[in-house]
Design a protein around this motif. Structure first.
Motif, short mmCIF file in Angstrom:
data_model
loop_
_atom_site.label_atom_id
_atom_site.label_comp_id
_atom_site.label_asym_id
_atom_site.label_seq_id
_atom_site.Cartn_x
_atom_site.Cartn_y
_atom_site.Cartn_z
N GLU A 73 -0.50 15.51 -1.44
CA GLU A 73 0.96 15.52 -1.37
C GLU A 73 1.45 14.33 -2.18
N GLY A 74 2.02 14.63 -3.32
CA GLY A 74 2.49 13.58 -4.22
C GLY A 74 1.68 13.57 -5.50
N TRP A 75 1.68 12.43 -6.17
CA TRP A 75 0.98 12.25 -7.45
C TRP A 75 1.57 13.16 -8.53
N LYS A 76 2.89 13.18 -8.61
CA LYS A 76 3.56 14.06 -9.57
C LYS A 76 3.24 13.72 -11.02
N GLU A 127 -6.29 -1.80 -5.26
CA GLU A 127 -5.20 -1.13 -5.95
C GLU A 127 -5.10 0.29 -5.41
N GLU A 128 -4.02 0.97 -5.76
CA GLU A 128 -3.85 2.34 -5.30
C GLU A 128 -4.99 3.20 -5.83
N MET A 129 -5.57 4.01 -4.98
CA MET A 129 -6.69 4.86 -5.37
C MET A 129 -6.18 6.23 -5.83
N SER A 130 -6.88 6.81 -6.77
CA SER A 130 -6.57 8.17 -7.19
C SER A 130 -7.16 9.13 -6.16
N VAL A 131 -6.70 10.36 -6.18
CA VAL A 131 -7.26 11.36 -5.27
C VAL A 131 -8.74 11.58 -5.60
N HIS A 141 0.31 10.77 -0.53
CA HIS A 141 0.72 9.57 -1.26
C HIS A 141 1.90 8.94 -0.53
N ALA A 142 1.79 7.67 -0.23
CA ALA A 142 2.89 6.93 0.42
C ALA A 142 3.33 5.87 -0.58
N GLY A 143 4.30 6.20 -1.39
CA GLY A 143 4.74 5.33 -2.47
C GLY A 143 5.25 3.97 -2.04
N HIS A 144 5.72 3.86 -0.82
CA HIS A 144 6.30 2.59 -0.36
C HIS A 144 5.41 1.89 0.66
N GLY A 145 4.14 2.25 0.70
CA GLY A 145 3.22 1.64 1.65
C GLY A 145 3.37 2.26 3.02
N PHE A 146 2.47 1.90 3.92
CA PHE A 146 2.49 2.46 5.26
C PHE A 146 1.66 1.58 6.18
N ARG A 185 -15.46 9.04 -2.95
CA ARG A 185 -15.93 8.00 -2.04
C ARG A 185 -16.06 8.46 -0.59
N PHE A 186 -15.15 9.35 -0.15
CA PHE A 186 -15.08 9.65 1.28
C PHE A 186 -15.35 11.11 1.66
N LEU A 187 -15.28 12.05 0.72
CA LEU A 187 -15.44 13.46 1.07
C LEU A 187 -16.71 14.02 0.45
#
Length: 174
Positions: free
Chosen positions: A102-105, A80-84, A39-44, A90-92
């Motif tokens: 990593e993240g999603w507290k 929008e931000e995707m959930s894990v 998770h990159a909370g501030h974008g990347f 979708r991808f795995l």
């Protein structure tokens, strides 16, 4: 059966990435096929300015894939931000045994919290909490591991999330 998700959470600079980086080889040695989602909370911005993929994206492509022998990367617009779970679905495919997030507290994924005395704690609910990795005592009623007890955390993960039966059967047939 959906690929299980375990999330590592903690303050910035608590050592989440380093701990994950150390636990992955333990799981892989035990035969696990692992995916990670950060998770990159501030974008990347992962694509390098000037590279062909960056140029395609700048030209207006909504999705850009880069393929080479043995590797694939994808850059895509999302509304929008995707959930894990959405990433997983979708991808795995089902060949994975575990997704380490990593993240999603604030999500309800099973969690392992990293606490370092020097950076402090994050507020975390004990609901879904599997373990604490820390350099100080805590008041949680879950297993407490030291910052170097990577094998112990890997063993807990393997106990909690056994390898998928379909992957094991496929390996036995091969």
């Amino acid at each position: 059966m959906a690929v299980p998700i375990v999330s590592f959470v903690g303050r910035s600079n608590s050592g989440k990435t380093t701990f994950i980086e150390r636990v992955i080889p333990e799981l892989v040695r035990a035969g696990y096929k692992v995916a990670t989602v950060k998770h990159a909370g501030h974008g990347f911005d992962l694509d390098t300015e000037g590279k062909d993929s960056w140029r395609h994206k700048q030209a207006g492509a909504s999705s850009v894939m880069v393929l080479s022998k043995g590797s694939m990367a994808m850059f895509a617009d999302v509304s929008e931000e995707m959930s894990v779970e959405a990433v997983r679905d979708r991808f795995l495919d089902s060949s994975y045994d575990l997704i380490i997030a990593e993240g999603w507290k604030h999500e309800s994924y099973p969690k392992i919290v990293i606490i370092r005395e020097t950076v402090g704690e994050i507020p975390v609910s004990s609901e879904g909490l599997l373990a604490v990795v820390s350099d100080k005592p805590t008041n949680f009623s879950v297993p407490l591991f030291g910052l170097d007890d990577v094998a112990g955390v890997a063993a807990l993960i393997m106990k909690q999330f056994p390898r998928s039966r379909s992957r094991l059967e496929h390996e036995l047939e091969a």
